[in-house]
Write a protein that holds these residues in place. Structure first.
Motif, PDB file in Angstrom:
ATOM      1  N   SER A  33       0.810  -1.220   0.000  1.00 30.62           N
ATOM      2  CA  SER A  33       0.000   0.000   0.000  1.00 30.62           C
ATOM      3  C   SER A  33       0.845   1.272   0.000  1.00 30.62           C
ATOM      4  CB  SER A  33      -0.933   0.017   1.212  1.00 30.62           C
ATOM      5  OG  SER A  33      -0.215   0.341   2.381  1.00 30.62           O
ATOM      6  N   THR A  35       1.080   3.390   2.232  1.00 29.59           N
ATOM      7  CA  THR A  35       0.446   4.514   2.938  1.00 29.59           C
ATOM      8  C   THR A  35       1.213   4.823   4.216  1.00 29.59           C
ATOM      9  OG1 THR A  35      -0.995   3.095   4.252  1.00 29.59           O
ATOM     10  CG2 THR A  35      -1.843   3.811   2.116  1.00 29.59           C
ATOM     11  N   LYS A 290       3.072   1.640  -4.306  1.00 30.02           N
ATOM     12  CA  LYS A 290       3.528   0.294  -3.992  1.00 30.02           C
ATOM     13  C   LYS A 290       5.055   0.206  -4.074  1.00 30.02           C
ATOM     14  CE  LYS A 290       3.509  -4.259  -6.115  1.00 30.02           C
ATOM     15  NZ  LYS A 290       2.929  -5.144  -7.133  1.00 30.02           N
TER      16      LYS A 290
END
Ligand SMILES: [Zn+2]
Length: 526
Positions: A33, A35, A290
């Motif tokens: 992710s 994040t 990613k």
């Protein structure tokens, strides 16, 4: 005493299993992710794992039992040793753990989200690599190469600080520095390693110089510039760790429009190894945010094996997916009856050896015709060139590995020295690539391993040596690798199944009947 070893090991395993699994999962989530939240959770999970192993009483008990040879049977002794070594590697106080995980998370975030800026446009690693690989314009590759180094300046100071903190922890334990500690506690003898690398250096010097003559000729023709004008951006990738195009055959062209997953699945089917379950759990294609690299992870030591790739139909990613699935089948086919601590390869270099072996199949004539489907008339020529590329690849990678290993050794000896100059001194000496004039940038810091996988690179080279020895035995046993179920059975029985029952050296000896012998690798260079 043996009973108390058993209890100690049993309690340690019971406590660490959930922490270990949570850490693996958090690594995976952060990688797929990218994040800030996932990165934060990864940092916390890593800190929990490190704190567990940093626990002083546990370490002292492990050391005492290990030093007293308190475990009776070898199975228990090996588990105890692994507990002892893992605890020893992680001996540092809370403040140090906090600082390490904070610095690493900061650096990781910067690498993950880094996109090189070329002419006002942001390009990801694959896009930068494509320019470096294909462009015929000197100015264009220079711009892409320089863009790929921009991340170095963002992370260099944090990396120096990481080195200082790692050194502090190592010295507390009586080691010279982190380089020595990392090797020793990873069951690699520093003197043996340096001796081996010195031998590799002298064995590769002449063939590498001859190869560079040829490469420089090809590259200067490719760009239409004088040989004396060749600089690091002219060699096809960011660090010149791979072989630039050598001959007539457009290797990447062979993969155009191909389904790399199907090719990889067919390759492993041929060995009698099932990878569809691993592929199904894997994250295969590029996405913003990613992780742009590739890796394989075994979440729980119970078969939840996954790989991360950023597949593009070209030679590099075709070999990369074979590489990562090589790690994958190793993990998958370790005897699940073994105790949890032993349900892992004996060493990172052992699994890198298998990954390298699997990756090298793309150079096999049988793979090119049988799996990739290169027409028979063309296959012989492609195979010949592939063999050349493989030989060149071994030379180029070995010389690059010398740069990485000697750089890290020097960096940990003194993190405050002029690392920018040192880096280019080593590149010129071992890779025989001329430095850019007047460049004073931390180009070493653009290599993610220096920051986040410290004192690791030598494992790739040792892995290649082990792979060459395995390969020799496989050829003698099965007559070939591609499509040979007998070869697959040899690997699964001899190499994968025993897990970490022995240390890596013992494992090589038991599997092949001979201790690690660099002659098999040396053969592949001539
Ligand atoms: Zn690998």
């Amino acid at each position: 005493m043996a009973a108390s070893v058993e209890t100690f090991v049993g309690e340690t395993v019971e406590a660490v299993r959930p922490i270990d699994k949570a850490y693996q999962l958090a690594e995976w989530e952060a990688a797929v992710s990218g994040t800030p939240e996932a990165n934060q959770r990864n940092q916390e999970a890593q800190a929990a794992w490190m704190r567990f192993w940093a626990d002083r009483p546990r370490y002292m008990q492990a050391k005492q039992l290990h030093d007293a040879r308190a475990a009776g049977d070898p199975l228990l002794a090996r588990q105890l040793k692994l507990v002892y070594l893992t605890a020893a590697r992680n001996q540092q106080d809370d403040a140090t753990i906090d600082e390490l995980t904070r610095l690493e998370a900061d650096v990781r975030g910067k690498y993950l989200n880094f996109r090189g800026r070329v002419g006002g446009k942001e390009l990801n690693d694959n896009e930068l690599e494509a320019i470096l690989h294909k462009s015929k314009k000197s100015a264009e590759v220079q711009e892409a190469w320089e863009a790929s180094k921009q991340v170095g300046a963002e992370v260099a100071e944090s990396i120096r600080q990481l080195a200082r903190v790692r050194n502090r922890a190592a010295r507390t334990q009586g080691f010279r520095d982190h380089f020595q500690r990392a090797l020793t506690l990873d069951e690699i003898d520093e003197n043996e390693l340096l001796g081996l690398f010195a031998d590799l250096e002298s064995a590769t010097r002449q063939p590498h110089a001859a190869l560079m003559e040829r490469i420089n000729g090809l590259r200067s023709a490719h760009f239409g510039i004088a040989r004396s004008g060749l600089r690091p951006w002219h060699y096809g990738d960011r660090f010149f760790q791979e072989v630039p195009p050598l001959g007539e055959v457009d290797m990447d062209g062979l993969f155009e429009g191909k389904d790399l997953v199907a090719l990889a699945t067919a390759t492993y089917d041929g060995l009698g190894m099932e990878v569809r379950d691993i592929v199904a759990r894997s994250d295969l294609y590029a996405r913003p945010g990613k992780n742009q690299h590739a890796f394989c992870i075994h979440i729980d030591r119970e078969g939840d094996v996954r790989t991360l790739n950023n597949l593009v139909p070209n030679l590099r990613w075709a070999s990369t997916i074979l590489h990562e699935l090589g790690h994958g089948v190793y993990d998958k086919y370790i005897d699940r009856q073994l105790p949890w601590l032993l349900r892992t390869p004996p060493h990172i270099l052992s699994t890198e050896a298998i990954a390298a072996l699997m990756e090298s199949m793309v150079s096999e004539p049988a793979w090119l015709s049988g799996i990739l489907g290169v027409p028979r008339g063309k296959a012989a020529r492609v195979a010949e060139e592939s063999r050349e590329v493989e030989r060149a690849g071994n030379l180029i990678f070995t010389r690059w590995c010398l740069v990485m290993t000697y750089f890290e050794m020097a960096m940990y000896a003194d993190p405050d020295r002029d690392l920018n100059t040192l880096w280019w001194d080593l590149v010129e000496r071992y890779q025989m690539v001329s430095r850019p004039e007047g460049r004073k940038q931390p180009d070493w810091a653009a290599k993610i391993h220096v920051a986040l996988h410290p004192v690791y690179y030598h494992n790739y080279e040792l892995g290649r040596l082990v792979a060459a020895q395995f390969r020799d035995r496989i050829l003698r046993t099965a007559g070939g690798i591609v499509g040979q179920k007998k070869a697959g059975r040899w690997l699964m029985e001899r190499v994968f199944k025993p897990g970490a029952l022995e240390d890596w050296g013992g494992h090589v000896k038991t599997a092949t009947g001979e201790p690690l012998n660099p002659k098999y690798f040396a053969r592949s260079l001539s």
